[in-house]
Write a protein that holds these residues in place. Structure first.
Motif, short mmCIF file in Angstrom:
data_model
loop_
_atom_site.label_atom_id
_atom_site.label_comp_id
_atom_site.label_asym_id
_atom_site.label_seq_id
_atom_site.Cartn_x
_atom_site.Cartn_y
_atom_site.Cartn_z
N GLU A 45 -3.41 16.48 9.34
CA GLU A 45 -3.01 17.28 8.18
C GLU A 45 -2.14 16.45 7.23
O GLU A 45 -2.31 16.51 6.01
CB GLU A 45 -2.24 18.53 8.63
CG GLU A 45 -1.88 19.44 7.50
CD GLU A 45 -1.14 20.67 7.99
OE1 GLU A 45 -0.34 21.20 7.19
OE2 GLU A 45 -1.36 21.10 9.13
N TYR A 46 -1.23 15.66 7.78
CA TYR A 46 -0.37 14.80 6.98
C TYR A 46 -1.21 13.80 6.18
O TYR A 46 -0.94 13.56 5.00
CB TYR A 46 0.62 14.08 7.91
CG TYR A 46 1.43 12.99 7.28
CD1 TYR A 46 2.27 13.25 6.20
CD2 TYR A 46 1.39 11.69 7.77
CE1 TYR A 46 3.04 12.25 5.63
CE2 TYR A 46 2.15 10.69 7.21
CZ TYR A 46 2.96 10.97 6.14
OH TYR A 46 3.72 9.98 5.58
N CYS A 47 -2.23 13.24 6.80
CA CYS A 47 -3.11 12.27 6.11
C CYS A 47 -3.82 12.91 4.92
O CYS A 47 -4.06 12.25 3.90
CB CYS A 47 -4.14 11.69 7.08
SG CYS A 47 -3.43 10.53 8.26
N SER A 48 -4.15 14.17 5.05
CA SER A 48 -4.86 14.84 3.95
C SER A 48 -3.95 15.09 2.75
O SER A 48 -4.44 15.32 1.64
CB SER A 48 -5.47 16.16 4.44
OG SER A 48 -4.45 17.12 4.68
N LYS A 49 -2.64 15.03 2.95
CA LYS A 49 -1.69 15.31 1.87
C LYS A 49 -1.01 14.06 1.31
O LYS A 49 -0.20 14.17 0.39
CB LYS A 49 -0.60 16.25 2.40
CG LYS A 49 -1.11 17.60 2.82
CD LYS A 49 0.02 18.43 3.38
CE LYS A 49 -0.46 19.78 3.85
NZ LYS A 49 0.60 20.57 4.45
N SER A 50 -1.29 12.90 1.87
CA SER A 50 -0.59 11.68 1.46
C SER A 50 -1.57 10.53 1.27
O SER A 50 -2.70 10.58 1.74
CB SER A 50 0.46 11.31 2.50
OG SER A 50 -0.15 11.06 3.75
N LYS A 51 -1.11 9.52 0.58
CA LYS A 51 -1.90 8.30 0.37
C LYS A 51 -1.45 7.26 1.38
O LYS A 51 -0.40 7.37 2.01
CB LYS A 51 -1.72 7.77 -1.05
CG LYS A 51 -2.22 8.72 -2.12
CD LYS A 51 -3.71 8.88 -2.03
CE LYS A 51 -4.22 9.76 -3.14
NZ LYS A 51 -5.65 9.99 -3.05
N MET A 52 -2.25 6.19 1.50
CA MET A 52 -1.93 5.16 2.49
C MET A 52 -0.75 4.27 2.05
O MET A 52 0.20 4.10 2.80
CB MET A 52 -3.17 4.29 2.75
CG MET A 52 -3.01 3.32 3.88
SD MET A 52 -4.49 2.38 4.23
CE MET A 52 -5.48 3.58 5.07
N PHE A 53 -0.81 3.71 0.84
CA PHE A 53 0.19 2.74 0.41
C PHE A 53 0.92 3.06 -0.88
O PHE A 53 2.10 2.81 -0.99
CB PHE A 53 -0.46 1.34 0.22
CG PHE A 53 -1.01 0.73 1.46
CD1 PHE A 53 -0.24 0.52 2.58
CD2 PHE A 53 -2.33 0.35 1.51
CE1 PHE A 53 -0.75 -0.05 3.71
CE2 PHE A 53 -2.86 -0.25 2.64
CZ PHE A 53 -2.07 -0.45 3.74
N LEU A 54 0.19 3.55 -1.87
CA LEU A 54 0.80 3.73 -3.19
C LEU A 54 0.72 5.20 -3.59
O LEU A 54 -0.37 5.77 -3.62
CB LEU A 54 0.08 2.86 -4.23
CG LEU A 54 0.15 1.35 -3.95
CD1 LEU A 54 -0.72 0.59 -4.94
CD2 LEU A 54 1.58 0.85 -4.00
N PRO A 55 1.87 5.81 -3.92
CA PRO A 55 1.86 7.23 -4.26
C PRO A 55 0.83 7.56 -5.34
O PRO A 55 0.72 6.86 -6.34
CB PRO A 55 3.28 7.47 -4.78
CG PRO A 55 4.10 6.38 -4.20
CD PRO A 55 3.18 5.21 -4.06
N PHE A 56 0.05 8.60 -5.09
CA PHE A 56 -0.94 9.14 -6.02
C PHE A 56 -2.14 8.21 -6.28
O PHE A 56 -3.05 8.59 -6.97
CB PHE A 56 -0.31 9.52 -7.36
CG PHE A 56 0.95 10.33 -7.22
CD1 PHE A 56 0.89 11.65 -6.77
CD2 PHE A 56 2.17 9.78 -7.51
CE1 PHE A 56 2.04 12.40 -6.64
CE2 PHE A 56 3.33 10.54 -7.38
CZ PHE A 56 3.27 11.85 -6.94
N LEU A 57 -2.15 6.99 -5.71
CA LEU A 57 -3.21 6.04 -6.02
C LEU A 57 -4.06 5.65 -4.81
O LEU A 57 -5.27 5.83 -4.80
CB LEU A 57 -2.61 4.75 -6.63
CG LEU A 57 -1.90 4.89 -7.95
CD1 LEU A 57 -1.25 3.59 -8.35
CD2 LEU A 57 -2.87 5.35 -9.03
N PHE A 58 -3.41 5.05 -3.79
CA PHE A 58 -4.17 4.47 -2.68
C PHE A 58 -3.38 4.59 -1.40
O PHE A 58 -2.31 4.15 -1.24
CB PHE A 58 -4.47 3.00 -2.98
CG PHE A 58 -5.09 2.25 -1.84
CD1 PHE A 58 -6.33 2.60 -1.35
CD2 PHE A 58 -4.42 1.20 -1.25
CE1 PHE A 58 -6.90 1.90 -0.30
CE2 PHE A 58 -4.99 0.50 -0.21
CZ PHE A 58 -6.23 0.84 0.26
#
Length: 181
Positions: A168-181
């Motif tokens: 669930e956390y992965c579906s709400k966040s990006k890997m490295f860069l906020p809002f981008l990647f």
């Protein structure tokens, strides 16, 4: 001199990573190569850090490097405040700070899952911009690929440890860069 610096840094990294290098399935195995790539960039580009200090390239480089420091400091503070500690017998090669008991999803972690790796990504490209050559470009791209590999392996480990909450956390966040990647 730069070659000697790289060799010294590499020897230190090998010693620190000696346990993780024995397990190619752990995220630490791949992280070693990230640190090696960054060490190579630092050694190669060290003579150029202060050349033409007010050029756009240098100012952008310094912005990335400063952001890199901010990301890692913020991540460490949040992990200490909210992560706790959990013994992980399934991953004895982990460093103690990596074995958090609680999923941290506040602050910078609310937007990105890997702020420490994001810090390394910013450091990688900030160091690259100090002196752009085909060799340093190749090192930066390979280092970035290893960073993605580290994050993917760590995410598999986190899915096992934290379960559905991590999905669930992965579906709400990006890997490295906020809002981008």
């Amino acid at each position: 001199m730069n070659f000697i610096l790289f060799i010294l840094i590499s020897l230190i990294l090998v010693w620190i990573s000696r346990h993780t290098l024995k397990n190619y399935r752990s995220h630490g195995f791949y992280r070693f190569f990230v640190f090696e790539g960054i060490a190579a960039l630092l050694a190669l580009n060290q003579p150029y850090w202060f050349n033409d200090p007010f050029s756009i390239r240098q100012m952008f480089s310094w912005a990335l490097l400063i952001c890199s420091i901010g990301f890692v400091l913020c991540a460490v503070k949040l992990l200490r405040a909210f992560g706790g500690y959990s013994r992980r017998d399934d991953m004895p090669e982990n460093f103690t700070f990596e074995n958090t008991a609680h999923l941290v999803d506040t602050g910078l972690y609310r937007f990105i899952r890997h702020p420490m790796y994001a810090s390394l990504l910013l450091l990688n490209w900030g160091a690259f911009l100090k002196h752009i050559t085909p060799v340093t470009l190749s090192i930066s791209v390979i280092t970035t690929l290893f960073l993605i590999a580290v994050a993917k392996v760590e995410e598999k480990e986190n899915h096992i440890f934290f379960g559905e909450a991590y999905t669930e956390y992965c579906s709400k966040s990006k890997m490295f860069l906020p809002f981008l990647f």
